[in-house]
Design a protein around this motif. Structure first.
Motif, PDB file in Angstrom:
ATOM      1  N   SER A  54      63.746 -44.817   2.468  1.00  0.00           N
ATOM      2  CA  SER A  54      63.026 -43.732   3.126  1.00  0.00           C
ATOM      3  C   SER A  54      63.660 -42.386   2.812  1.00  0.00           C
ATOM      4  N   VAL A  55      64.981 -42.325   2.828  1.00  0.00           N
ATOM      5  CA  VAL A  55      65.675 -41.086   2.478  1.00  0.00           C
ATOM      6  C   VAL A  55      65.384 -40.733   1.026  1.00  0.00           C
ATOM      7  N   ASP A  56      65.392 -41.729   0.140  1.00  0.00           N
ATOM      8  CA  ASP A  56      65.059 -41.490  -1.266  1.00  0.00           C
ATOM      9  C   ASP A  56      63.653 -40.918  -1.397  1.00  0.00           C
ATOM     10  N   LYS A  57      62.713 -41.479  -0.652  1.00  0.00           N
ATOM     11  CA  LYS A  57      61.325 -41.023  -0.709  1.00  0.00           C
ATOM     12  C   LYS A  57      61.210 -39.592  -0.191  1.00  0.00           C
ATOM     13  N   ILE A  58      61.857 -39.302   0.919  1.00  0.00           N
ATOM     14  CA  ILE A  58      61.841 -37.948   1.472  1.00  0.00           C
ATOM     15  C   ILE A  58      62.441 -36.968   0.467  1.00  0.00           C
ATOM     16  N   MET A  59      63.578 -37.351  -0.118  1.00  0.00           N
ATOM     17  CA  MET A  59      64.235 -36.486  -1.097  1.00  0.00           C
ATOM     18  C   MET A  59      63.317 -36.214  -2.287  1.00  0.00           C
ATOM     19  N   ASN A  65      61.855 -28.880  -7.415  1.00  0.00           N
ATOM     20  CA  ASN A  65      62.351 -28.436  -8.716  1.00  0.00           C
ATOM     21  C   ASN A  65      63.077 -29.544  -9.481  1.00  0.00           C
ATOM     22  N   GLY A  66      63.184 -30.744  -8.890  1.00  0.00           N
ATOM     23  CA  GLY A  66      63.726 -31.902  -9.578  1.00  0.00           C
ATOM     24  C   GLY A  66      65.218 -31.876  -9.853  1.00  0.00           C
ATOM     25  N   GLY A  68      67.577 -32.944  -7.798  1.00  0.00           N
ATOM     26  CA  GLY A  68      68.274 -33.994  -7.059  1.00  0.00           C
ATOM     27  C   GLY A  68      68.881 -33.527  -5.757  1.00  0.00           C
ATOM     28  N   GLU A  69      68.594 -32.282  -5.376  1.00  0.00           N
ATOM     29  CA  GLU A  69      69.095 -31.726  -4.131  1.00  0.00           C
ATOM     30  C   GLU A  69      67.957 -31.007  -3.423  1.00  0.00           C
ATOM     31  N   VAL A  70      68.161 -30.726  -2.140  1.00  0.00           N
ATOM     32  CA  VAL A  70      67.149 -30.035  -1.351  1.00  0.00           C
ATOM     33  C   VAL A  70      67.700 -28.662  -0.989  1.00  0.00           C
ATOM     34  N   ASP A  71      67.013 -27.611  -1.447  1.00  0.00           N
ATOM     35  CA  ASP A  71      67.439 -26.266  -1.086  1.00  0.00           C
ATOM     36  C   ASP A  71      66.789 -25.870   0.241  1.00  0.00           C
ATOM     37  N   PHE A  72      67.097 -24.677   0.730  1.00  0.00           N
ATOM     38  CA  PHE A  72      66.605 -24.273   2.049  1.00  0.00           C
ATOM     39  C   PHE A  72      65.082 -24.230   2.094  1.00  0.00           C
ATOM     40  N   GLN A  73      64.454 -23.715   1.063  1.00  0.00           N
ATOM     41  CA  GLN A  73      62.990 -23.636   1.034  1.00  0.00           C
ATOM     42  C   GLN A  73      62.376 -25.034   1.119  1.00  0.00           C
ATOM     43  N   GLU A  74      62.934 -25.979   0.393  1.00  0.00           N
ATOM     44  CA  GLU A  74      62.431 -27.355   0.424  1.00  0.00           C
ATOM     45  C   GLU A  74      62.667 -27.982   1.797  1.00  0.00           C
ATOM     46  N   PHE A  75      63.800 -27.668   2.422  1.00  0.00           N
ATOM     47  CA  PHE A  75      64.110 -28.153   3.768  1.00  0.00           C
ATOM     48  C   PHE A  75      63.100 -27.622   4.780  1.00  0.00           C
ATOM     49  N   VAL A  76      62.759 -26.354   4.666  1.00  0.00           N
ATOM     50  CA  VAL A  76      61.806 -25.750   5.595  1.00  0.00           C
ATOM     51  C   VAL A  76      60.438 -26.424   5.474  1.00  0.00           C
ATOM     52  N   ILE A  77      60.072 -26.872   4.290  1.00  0.00           N
ATOM     53  CA  ILE A  77      58.817 -27.601   4.108  1.00  0.00           C
ATOM     54  C   ILE A  77      58.827 -28.879   4.943  1.00  0.00           C
TER      55      ILE A  77
END
Length: 94
Positions: A54-59, A65-66, A68-77
């Motif tokens: 599930s974490v893999d799917k969420i990530m 942008n591919g 492998g990390e989540v930036d703040f903008q992606e987190f806010v989504i």
């Protein structure tokens, strides 16, 4: 005194940076950091957070942008999507 919305924005920023930078880039969430954030901050909304897949799917869904990390903008989504889902659920229940 700040409004509730300003406090909510401050809280989002603070929570993100509490978890980001524990490893690697301090302005992004690694997979492990994202898992920790989900387990500690969103457990009530994401009951499947204990499942590694599930974490893999969420990530993969958030990582636009591919890198492998989540930036703040992606987190806010993620937060915005959960907020919309919760609002719809509670409106439907009432």
């Amino acid at each position: 005194m700040s409004s509730k919305l300003v406090q909510a924005i401050d809280t989002l920023i603070s929570v993100f940076h509490t978890y980001s930078g524990r490893e690697g880039d301090k302005c992004k969430l690694s997979k492990r950091e994202m898992r920790d954030l989900i387990q500690n901050e969103l457990a009530e909304y994401l009951e499947t957070q204990k499942d590694a897949m599930s974490v893999d799917k969420i990530m993969s869904e958030l990582d636009e942008n591919g890198d492998g990390e989540v930036d703040f903008q992606e987190f806010v989504i993620l937060v915005a999507s959960l907020t919309v889902a919760c609002n719809s659920f509670f409106n439907h229940e009432n």
